[in-house]
Design a protein around this motif. Structure first.
Motif, short mmCIF file in Angstrom:
data_model
loop_
_atom_site.label_atom_id
_atom_site.label_comp_id
_atom_site.label_asym_id
_atom_site.label_seq_id
_atom_site.Cartn_x
_atom_site.Cartn_y
_atom_site.Cartn_z
N GLN A 486 7.56 -26.43 -30.42
CA GLN A 486 6.43 -25.65 -30.92
C GLN A 486 6.91 -24.54 -31.85
O GLN A 486 6.31 -24.27 -32.89
N ALA A 487 8.03 -23.89 -31.47
CA ALA A 487 8.60 -22.84 -32.32
C ALA A 487 9.04 -23.41 -33.66
O ALA A 487 8.85 -22.77 -34.70
N ALA A 488 9.60 -24.61 -33.66
CA ALA A 488 10.01 -25.24 -34.91
C ALA A 488 8.79 -25.59 -35.74
O ALA A 488 8.77 -25.41 -36.97
N ARG A 489 7.75 -26.05 -35.07
CA ARG A 489 6.51 -26.40 -35.79
C ARG A 489 5.90 -25.18 -36.46
O ARG A 489 5.33 -25.27 -37.55
N GLU A 490 6.02 -24.02 -35.80
CA GLU A 490 5.45 -22.80 -36.35
C GLU A 490 6.41 -22.07 -37.28
O GLU A 490 6.12 -20.96 -37.74
N GLY A 491 7.56 -22.68 -37.54
CA GLY A 491 8.48 -22.11 -38.50
C GLY A 491 9.37 -21.00 -37.98
O GLY A 491 10.03 -20.29 -38.75
N GLU A 492 9.43 -20.83 -36.66
CA GLU A 492 10.25 -19.76 -36.10
C GLU A 492 11.72 -20.13 -36.03
O GLU A 492 12.59 -19.26 -36.04
#
Length: 595
Positions: A486-492
């Motif tokens: 999810q963090a990767a999906r949100e660009g974090e």
């Protein structure tokens, strides 16, 4: 407020202070039921006063810190006295007593206000989140307590805890972006280095107050991230409509604030942007109608007479204050822990408490009797850990696989945990309590009690006790992988650059240290899906006795055994023998299970 004109004036001052300091918060408080609004004003006025004392222009840090400390110390005195000569503290004292609020959770936030942020550099989002949560979460929790005491709890769905955490992150990031000009003028740059690195030159430009393409790109990235964080519609599903309106409106106001930040451009570095009056009216008009309807249909609990108040770090053990903490009771035989050199002590001991049911069956007793005795033994281990100076103790109490047991046994075990939390036998020890596991299937009241104890003891500095309840190691890793995705999906995070540290930061307890010693009782020699990430290099220690046959001396024996082992973590073995450890005898016979 009764007929006390001084108290009425104090609450009016709190109302004016909240409105002047933060119009957005004031607007949200106006969406609360009328009986709760004075309490909301008192809480946020107190937070505003502390913020102003900490950020006072023209004063040296030592002077500002001393003023915050003096205000906090005076509040402790006023809470004990039940009154105050300071109007805002007087309203806060009345609020705490009237609504039975435990203000001890504000200790960390007050300490944060006292500490100087000048020159603070936060390396990554995990450090940023830990820093920001100390500031905002305790005050938000007090508001949630208010709703609960009024009979309209702001109950979060158990499967939406991550949404709540993201929402808080988004709120704090919105605040950081809004106050960017003020913070930079005061020498603060409260953006993590991890966020700055993809934008070379942005940090230097910000420090110099220059609006550049790198700064513009950084602000756009952070604004988009904050917008994703505060947009959590699922968070309020199933919540009381009045409380849901407050949170949903907070999200809408923050999105309006982020629109203003996006539109500000270079002026963002000169003054704080604010949404237009039209934007605010568009959000607040319908919200006022929805909240008025929701509260008109809700019977609320009106507080009775104000009882003696629980203080902040005061003498009451209920407050969790230092003055109210006691040492652990001595062992019944008077034995003392061994003296082990600090560099041979484990930092983290994890225990699989096995054999409760078999212990009871061996004695012709129902299995739940073994769990009852096992709970008393767990207390013993906490006492022993405190006495020997252990920093972290993790107990495997109920696994995700334990749901396969009989319904009666499961019900008894969970009821015992609820009773333990309600009675609080460890409440006045210097123990920070944490819970690791899934909320699914657990009674909602039990989950709230577990989280309440986490918040109540969050500032304690002695032993950190983690209870693994409805816990599974593979499940923990799967949830962490989902959070990382999810963090990767949100660009974090960048999926191409992921490493172990990135994974560890997304664990449910990212700051939990690795397990040094994993001890299992009950004559079994397996780790049973317990802390697989943290226990990769743990020393394993198995003992034959059932868990109810142990006491703190067995913990000391396990630590003594650990101190004699040579740990290499994959390195070449040393040619010299392991260092000797000076151990004071514990008792005539310490063979596990011998008693």
């Amino acid at each position: 407020m009764g007929e006390d004109p001084v108290l009425r004036a104090a609450y009016r001052l709190c109302r004016r202070t909240t409105r002047a300091h933060d119009p957005g918060i004031y607007a949200l408080i106006q969406l609360m039921p009328a009986i709760l609004r004075p309490a909301g004003w008192a809480l946020w006025a107190a937070a505003s006063v502390l913020d102003d004392l900490a950020d006072e222009r023209g004063a040296e840090w030592a002077e500002r810190s001393a003023r915050v400390e003096a205000w906090t110390r005076a509040l402790k005195h006023d809470l004990a006295a039940g009154t105050s000569t300071d109007p805002i503290r007087y309203a806060l004292v009345d609020t705490a007593g009237r609504w039975r609020l435990d203000l001890s959770n504000l200790e960390g936030a007050m300490a944060r206000a006292r500490d100087d942020d000048h020159g603070l550099r936060l390396p990554d989002w995990a450090a940023w989140r830990a820093w920001s949560n100390e500031e905002i979460v305790p005050w938000v929790d007090q508001v949630r307590q208010l709703f609960e005491q009024a009979g309209a709890p702001m109950t979060l769905r158990l499967d939406r805890q991550a949404d709540y955490e993201h929402f808080v992150d988004g709120a704090q990031l919105t605040d950081v972006l809004t106050d960017l000009s003020t913070d930079l003028a005061d020498g603060h740059l409260l953006v993590p280095q991890e966020a700055l690195e993809p934008f070379p030159g942005a940090e230097a430009d910000l420090v110099q107050g220059r609006w550049s393409p790198a700064v513009a790109a950084l602000v756009a990235e952070l604004t988009a991230l904050a917008r994703r964080r505060v947009t959590r519609p699922a968070m309020t599903r199933g919540m009381h409509p009045g409380a849901a309106t407050v949170l949903d409106t907070a999200a809408e106001l923050m999105r309006a604030q982020l629109d203003a930040i996006d539109a500000a451009g270079p002026t963002l570095l000169k003054r704080a942007p604010r949404p237009s009056v039209v934007a605010r009216v568009r959000v607040l008009g319908p919200a006022r109608l929805r909240s008025a309807l929701a509260w008109s249909l809700t019977p609320l609990t009106v507080p009775g007479p104000r009882p003696p108040v629980v203080g902040v770090r005061g003498p009451s053990p209920e407050a969790g204050g230092v003055a109210g903490l006691r040492p652990p009771p001595p062992h019944r035989d008077g034995v003392r822990p061994p003296q082990i050199a600090a560099h041979h002590m484990p930092c983290h001991v994890a225990v699989i408490m096995d054999g409760n049911g078999r212990w009871a069956e061996q004695r012709g007793l129902p299995r739940h009797e073994g769990h009852r005795v096992g709970t008393a033994v767990a207390h013993e281990m906490v006492y022993g850990a405190l006495e020997i100076g252990l920093r972290h103790l993790t107990l495997y109490a109920f696994s995700t696989e334990n749901w396969q047991r009989g319904t009666e046994e499961i019900t008894t075990i969970l009821a015992a945990f609820q009773r333990e939390l309600d009675e609080g036998p460890l409440r006045d020890l210097d123990v920070r309590q944490r819970w690791s596991g899934r909320p699914d299937k657990l009674p909602e009241e039990l989950v709230h009690a577990l989280r309440r104890e986490e918040h109540r003891t969050r500032d304690r500095t002695g032993l950190t006790l983690t209870i693994c309840l409805n816990y599974g190691g593979r499940d923990e890793i799967a949830r962490t992988a989902a959070a990382l995705a999810q963090a990767a999906r949100e660009g974090e995070v960048d999926p191409r650059l992921l490493g172990e540290d990135d994974f560890a930061r997304h664990l449910p307890h990212p700051h939990m240290p690795d397990v040094d010693l994993l001890w299992r009782t009950g004559n079994e020699q397996r780790t049973s899906n317990f802390l697989p990430w943290h226990a990769t290099y743990a020393e394993l220690y198995f003992t034959p006795g059932y868990w109810p046959d142990n006491d703190r001396r067995d913990l000391w024996q396990a630590i003594t055994e650990y101190s004699r082992r040579q740990r290499r973590h994959g390195a070449v073995p040393s040619s010299s023998p392991p260092p000797k450890t000076t151990v004071r005898p514990l008792a005539p016979d310490l063979t596990p299970g011998s008693r």
